[in-house]
Structures are given as structure tokens and as C-alpha cells.
Design an enzyme around this catalytic site. Structure first.
Site, PDB file in Angstrom:
ATOM      1  N   ASP A  60       0.872  -1.245  -0.281  1.00 32.42           N
ATOM      2  CA  ASP A  60       0.015   0.026  -0.126  1.00 32.42           C
ATOM      3  C   ASP A  60       0.807   1.395  -0.176  1.00 32.42           C
ATOM      4  OD1 ASP A  60       0.836  -0.651   2.542  1.00 32.42           O
ATOM      5  OD2 ASP A  60      -0.744   0.690   3.394  1.00 32.42           O
ATOM      6  N   GLU A  99      -0.170  -1.236   5.512  1.00 31.03           N
ATOM      7  CA  GLU A  99       0.862  -0.674   6.596  1.00 31.03           C
ATOM      8  C   GLU A  99       0.834   0.848   6.868  1.00 31.03           C
ATOM      9  OE1 GLU A  99       4.994   0.707   7.710  1.00 31.03           O
ATOM     10  OE2 GLU A  99       3.740   1.378   5.958  1.00 31.03           O
TER      11      GLU A  99
END
Length: 357
Positions: free
Chosen positions: A74, A128
Site C-alpha cells: 500500500d 501498513e
């Protein structure tokens, strides 16, 4: 339509392909689909498992040791920095630093390291960049704990292509003050909760960073106000206010010790409430596998000034380091860019490190 990734191509080209697939936190499905499809088609020597928007792959060769590589898929939200673009020797774009360059290095290694000296595990995970509990590694650790096991973990977060050891812990607290509402025309009849934050703000203004040397790695602590809220209207004395403070602490402190330090600093400044925290990780450079990586990378290891998921592995008793392409100070900025040489260097170092002897 699923993007097609060539895992054996130049890792720089692979990085650009990853950058061009949007993958903001909670929206990683398209990139996870592409990563899974590429690993299944191009790395038949690997066992591949999907967990939500995380993709896991590993060898099962019966080697005497196992190295775990971890990288998040991400990114933070786009900021007019998509798609990727090139200038001489540099790749620009959202996630090029944090951390699709590292993901590309991992994917290239996963496809090309068919006879490694160690068994290898690769974890490409989601979420994350947002709250700790949403982090894909939280789910993997709970549901597939055996995939986290190894003799060394390498988190391919940006580290300027040198080994960054350990990481700082992070803690977010709120300093809350209370007052009494009144009309601002008769302000003396109230008590201004925002003014009550003055003591806490003075603590922050006078704070001197603690510097700690651990195994030759120098960690600098930090304490910063990151948000202030209070007040209900332009003509009302505020009866409540909240100051949000972020503390980055060195690996020689536990979260409990960091909290005790903050409570001592802010004693009498308001009610202190811990909102969230993540533990630090010690350098972990004394193990044979870590020493071998340092030797392969050359240079001198440095401290990680920030928090990364090395902390999760350290908490499991697994030595962990950061090693990836890109300048971490460019992470989350509109100007994200990574030197092509960093990407190729990291790929070459990890190929040497994992090569069969």
C-alpha cells in the site's frame, strides 16, 4: 483487467510497473492480484498463499535456515504524483520510495533465486500506512504464524540501500484539558481550556532530544505536537481542548518506559491518555545471518530513525533489519523518487546474500 508484471525484468522496470498500479491503503486488491498472478505463473518453485490483500510465497527446500523478506503493497494517498515518470537515472512516482522499489527487489529475487543457500519467505502485505491493527502483518501473524518464522527478517523499507538496524518505537498520546464555557464578551466568567495547554506546549518547546548509541547505531528520540483541537464556536470560551503528541523513542526503552517518561514530562499539564503505540526493535546485528547481510551490503550499518515492521519480528525473537532502495526522507512526499542505482544495488546485494554456496 489484472496488470501483467515481468518478475525477471530489470527491477527498475518492475518498480515502474508497480508504481503504475494504484494501491492506496485498503485499496490494494488490484496490485495484490497482479503480484499473486505473476508469482504463480513465473515462480513455480514457490508455494504461494493469498490472505486478504496480502500475498505470501516461500521455498520449501529443507535448507538449514530461513530468511523472511517483508514489504507492504500500500501507499499513502496520491498527490499529483501518478503515474511514474523518469528523469536520467531516477524513477519518480507515488510509492517509488515507500516502498514499491523494495517490493520490486523482493519480487525479482523471488522469481530468480531458484537454488538459494537458505529457504526464503516473501510477504507482500496490505495496510501498513494506516493504523497498527489494520496492518496486514497483524492478520498474517494471527492466521498464518508459521509464515513469519525465520532466522532473519529483512524488511525492504527505504534505507538508502544500506542496512538500517532496529527501529524507533512510536507512541501517540493526547493531553486533555478542561475549562468552563462562557460568552467571549464575558470571558472572565469562564476558563479557557485551550489556554490550559500552555504548560504542555512549553514542555514541547523546551524538550531536548535524547541521543542513544546502541551497538554503534545512533538513535535520536523525538517529541512533537501533531494536532490541536478545541472550541465549539467563535464567541464561546472553550471548555475542552486536546493536544495530540507523537513520541519516537529509542530501542533501549520499552513502551511502558516511554509512557512513564511522558507522564513525568507532562505531569500537571492535563490528563494524559495513550492512544496507540508500537514497540521499538534493537539492532539485532550479532547473529550470523545479519552479519552476512552486512558483509554482502558493505558499508557500516546505521540506526533506523523511524518505526517499521522490524519491530514485529523482533518481538517474535527474530533478528530483523531494514534494507531497501530510496531515501526514507522522501517517503510520503509529493516528490517521491528513487535512484535507479539503488534498486539495482539492492537486487544485486540480496542475490549475493542468498546465493547457493
Amino acid at each position: 483487467m489484472t496488470a501483467v508484471l515481468d518478475l525477471t525484468a530489470d527491477p527498475v522496470e518492475l518498480t515502474a510497473a508497480l508504481v503504475d498500479v494504484p494501491s492506496e491503503s485498503r485499496q490494494e486488491a488490484a496490485l495484490a492480484d497482479a503480484v499473486e498472478a505473476a508469482l504463480r505463473a513465473q515462480a513455480p518453485h514457490l508455494e504461494v498463499v493469498r490472505s486478504g490483500n496480502a500475498v505470501l510465497a516461500r521455498t520449501n527446500l529443507g535448507r538449514p535456515s530461513r530468511i523472511v523478506f517483508a514489504g507492504h503493497l500500500d501507499t499513502v494517498p496520491a498527490n499529483d504524483n501518478m503515474p511514474s515518470r523518469r528523469t536520467p537515472g531516477v524513477l519518480h512516482g507515488l510509492g517509488s520510495v515507500d516502498m514499491k522499489g523494495g517490493d520490486a527487489v523482493m519480487l525479482h529475487l523471488a522469481a530468480t533465486a531458484t537454488d538459494p543457500a537458505q529457504d526464503l519467505t516473501f510477504i507482500f502485505y496490505d495496510c501498513e500506512e494506516i493504523e497498527f491493527d489494520a496492518n496486514g502483518l497483524t492478520r498474517v501473524q494471527a492466521e498464518l504464524p508459521e509464515w513469519m518464522a525465520g532466522d532473519l527478517a529483512i524488511v525492504c523499507e527505504p534505507s538508502n540501500a544500506v542496512v538500517e538496524a532496529g527501529c524507533q518505537g512510536t507512541m501517540r498520546v493526547e493531553i486533555r484539558t478542561a475549562g468552563v464555557r462562557a460568552h467571549t464578551a464575558r470571558g472572565w466568567m469562564g476558563e479557557n481550556a485551550i489556554h490550559g495547554l500552555e504548560r504542555a506546549l512549553r514542555v514541547l518547546a523546551e524538550y531536548e532530544s535524547r541521543v542513544v548509541d546502541i551497538d554503534g547505531c545512533v538513535y535520536r528520540e523525538g517529541l512533537q505536537a501533531v494536532k490541536v483541537t478545541g472550541g465549539v464556536a467563535g464567541n464561546v470560551v472553550p471548555d475542552s481542548a486536546v493536544l495530540v503528541v507523537n513520541h519516537r523513542f529509542a530501542p533501549d526503552r520499552s513502551p511502558e518506559q516511554a509512557e512513564a517518561h511522558l507522564r513525568e514530562l507532562f505531569a500537571g499539564a492535563g490528563e494524559l491518555v495513550v492512544v496507540d503505540f508500537a514497540a521499538a526493535a534493537l539492532p539485532g546485528l550479532s547473529t550470523p545471518a545479519a552479519r552476512a547481510l552486512v558483509e554482502a551490503a558493505g558499508g557500516t550499518p546505521v540506526a533506523k530513525l523511524g518505526w517499521t515492521d522490524v519491530s514485529r519480528f523482533a518481538a517474535l525473537g527474530i533478528p530483523a533489519v531494514n534494507f531497501g532502495p530510496g531515501d526514507p526522507t522522501l517517503a510520503h512526499t509529493q516528490q517521491e523518487n528513487v535512484p535507479e542505482e539503488h534498486i539495482r544495488r539492492c537486487a544485486e546485494v540480496l542475490a549475493r546474500f542468498t546465493a547457493a554456496s
